[in-house]
Motif scaffolding. Structure first.
Motif, PDB file in Angstrom:
ATOM      1  N   ASN B   6       0.716  -1.195  -0.157  1.00  0.00           N
ATOM      2  CA  ASN B   6      -0.069  -0.094  -0.046  1.00  0.00           C
ATOM      3  C   ASN B   6       0.780   1.313  -0.115  1.00  0.00           C
ATOM      4  O   ASN B   6       0.195   2.299   0.003  1.00  0.00           O
ATOM      5  CB  ASN B   6      -0.908   0.130   1.199  1.00  0.00           C
ATOM      6  N   ARG B  56      -3.825   7.597  -0.567  1.00  0.00           N
ATOM      7  CA  ARG B  56      -4.221   7.277   0.961  1.00  0.00           C
ATOM      8  C   ARG B  56      -3.406   8.457   1.443  1.00  0.00           C
ATOM      9  O   ARG B  56      -2.018   8.696   1.328  1.00  0.00           O
ATOM     10  CB  ARG B  56      -3.282   6.004   0.680  1.00  0.00           C
ATOM     11  N   GLN B  89      -5.930   1.830   4.322  1.00  0.00           N
ATOM     12  CA  GLN B  89      -5.942   3.064   2.924  1.00  0.00           C
ATOM     13  C   GLN B  89      -5.590   4.244   3.330  1.00  0.00           C
ATOM     14  O   GLN B  89      -5.376   5.211   2.694  1.00  0.00           O
ATOM     15  CB  GLN B  89      -7.422   3.214   2.431  1.00  0.00           C
ATOM     16  N   LEU B 214     -11.069  10.482   3.064  1.00  0.00           N
ATOM     17  CA  LEU B 214     -10.124   9.738   2.025  1.00  0.00           C
ATOM     18  C   LEU B 214     -11.125   9.885   0.740  1.00  0.00           C
ATOM     19  O   LEU B 214     -10.354   9.877  -0.407  1.00  0.00           O
ATOM     20  CB  LEU B 214     -10.246   8.363   2.391  1.00  0.00           C
TER      21      LEU B 214
END
Ligand code: SF4
Lengths: 142, 369
Positions: B6, B56, B89, B214
């Protein structure tokens, strides 16, 4: 004695108009949504979590709506269940996570819930996958 | 703590795709995210469009004068998938309870995140900030909470004050407030601050606000106390399933009387539902199982400012107003409006009681109504 074990304690269903529970206004809203679908082709989605339901209200709503002809299970990010109620065009859509817990639940008033349809992006991927598979079959056959 | 892949800065859609999850799975993610953000299901297409491009953000979580209940609420959530997806995230770059690094390495991580993401990172604060005597009552790595908040807030895009302590001062701020505890908004005035109050806040509400930032790259719309309207727009009373009993004047008078057994309204047992704004009555707790009123206990009003000093958890704030039998005739919609009026009246009385620092009893209010 633990009061939770005392079966003489009965929680009354919440009274509303004519002593019904909180499911009654929702049934009215669903009827209105069916009208919208038939007259304006407009679909409605109701998030069950947004409703002020007491202990037995959801169960009563579920009994009132009954069970229809279609039941489908989707396996992505955990299981999702789509079931038509006894009233055509009124569906339960229930999403669970990978641990099996319900994370969202909706009543959809529509001809077919979107989540059941194959998605355009997935069909593009599928076309490529099938092409590749055919190539492999041809190669293996040659 | 974060998934290494990520770190590549994938968007939510790309991430799900990389994991082999279909577009249908993405739709499910968007529908459940909308539900988590308490947004209308009609917002799902807009959420899907926004999540296509959502990157993110870096998050710095500061825990000050607190009990860790807010972090516990979020991390012990029983529906880990959605909260986990959201937490994965975001890049949680500093959280001194959860991070592996400690001591100087931990503080370096905070400084590095601030430098790398200057102007773009999100600060989450739980706990109040003691300011008396230069803030010496609570320090981390030799830095006072006051100094750390000011320093970290400087380059932040926005601040989320999680829990009643960070939002309104909470228990630290309760009389006699020995440390001079303050909420975030009393110290930081040049950045957007959103209050996610509750003692603790509902986990889904915390992740719902994170999800909103987000998804839409901004904080959600707030009420007059800086709380997200989607979760705090209606009082507990407006959405309480025991409301029809209130409207009919059916009250439990003690915890073991007939009314209590029959699930009647808990108003006379001190329920603060009419003056409390939160999502407990609909979002509920423990996988949506229940909430205090459903478990038979009156609402304590924990998401409201100064709830500790409100004169007793079991003291009713006011008496039911208006002709309760007549409200039934108007049905559910009208009932909600009347509830809002009763709520604001109770709120006014609460503020008055608080200012003048006296206890409001049922008898006092019966006299004045
Ligand atoms: S007073 Fe409390 S228990 Fe009664 S209806 Fe209002 S919120 Fe529910």
């Amino acid at each position: 004695m633990n009061p939770a074990m005392d079966d003489s304690i009965e929680i009354e269903p919440t009274p509303c108009a004519k002593d019904r529970g909180n499911d009654l206004p929702v049934l009215n809203e669903i009827l209105h949504a069916l009208n919208e679908l038939l007259t304006h082709d407009r679909q409605t989605v109701i998030d069950i979590k947004s409703l002020p339901f007491g202990p037995v209200d959801e169960e009563r709503l579920s009994i009132a709506l009954g069970q229809g002809e279609v039941a489908a299970t989707i396996h992505t990010l955990g299981e999702s269940r789509v079931t038509e109620t006894a009233y055509a065009g009124i569906w339960w859509v229930e999403h669970r996570n990978e641990q099996g817990a319900v994370i969202a639940k909706f009543i959809e008033v529509t001809y077919m819930p979107d989540i059941l349809k194959a998605q355009h992006e997935d069909v593009i991927v599928a076309r490529q996958k099938l092409k590749d598979a055919l190539e492999t079959i041809k190669l293996n056959g040659a | 703590m974060l998934q290494p892949w990520n770190k590549n800065g994938l968007t939510v859609a790309e991430r799900l795709q990389a994991e082999g999850i279909s577009r249908r799975g993405f739709l499910k993610f968007c529908a459940t995210t909308a539900s988590m953000m308490a947004l209308s299901p009609s917002m799902v297409p807009a959420i899907a469009r926004a999540l296509e491009n959502a990157k993110r953000p870096s998050v710095i979580w500061l825990s000050f004068q607190e009990c860790t209940g807010c972090t516990e609420s979020l991390t012990r959530s029983h529906s880990p998938n959605l909260e986990t997806l959201i937490l994965e995230q975001v890049s949680l770059d500093y959280h001194h309870t959860l991070q592996v690094a400690s001591g100087e390495a931990a503080e370096e991580a905070r400084e590095a995140a601030m430098k790398e993401n200057n102007g773009r990172y999100l600060v989450v604060v739980d706990g109040s900030i003691p300011v008396d005597n230069g803030g010496v009552y609570s320090t981390i790595a030799g830095i006072t909470n006051l100094e750390m908040l000011r320093e970290t807030a400087e380059g932040a895009a926005a601040i989320i004050a999680v829990g009643t302590c960070a939002a309104f001062g909470g228990i630290g701020y309760a009389k006699p407030n020995p440390t001079g505890a303050m909420p975030v908004s009393a110290i930081i005035s040049d950045k957007p601050v959103i209050n996610v109050s509750g003692c603790p806040p509902i986990p889904t509400v915390i992740s719902g606000v994170l999800a909103h930032f987000l998804t839409f790259d901004k904080l959600p719309e707030v009420d007059d106390l800086g709380r997200p309207i989607t979760f705090f727009g209606q009082s507990i009373h407006d959405r309480c399933y025991r409301r029809p009993f209130y409207d009919r004047g059916l009250f439990a008078e003690s915890f073991d009387d007939e009314g209590a057994k029959k699930g009647w309204c808990l108003y006379r047992l001190g329920c603060k539902g009419p003056a409390t704004y939160n999502a407990c009555a609909t979002t509920k707790w423990n996988e949506g199982t229940s909430f205090p009123i459903e478990a038979g206990h009156p609402c304590l009003g924990c998401s409201e400012p100064d709830f500790w000093d409100m004169g007793g958890f079991y003291q009713p704030l006011s008496t039911p107003t208006g002709d309760v039998t007549r409200t039934l005739v108007y049905g559910v919609v009208a009932g909600a409006l009347i509830g809002a009026a009763a709520g604001s009246m109770a709120r006014t009385r609460k503020i008055k009681a608080q200012k003048e620092h006296y206890k409001v009893t049922t008898d006092d209010l019966e006299e004045s109504s």
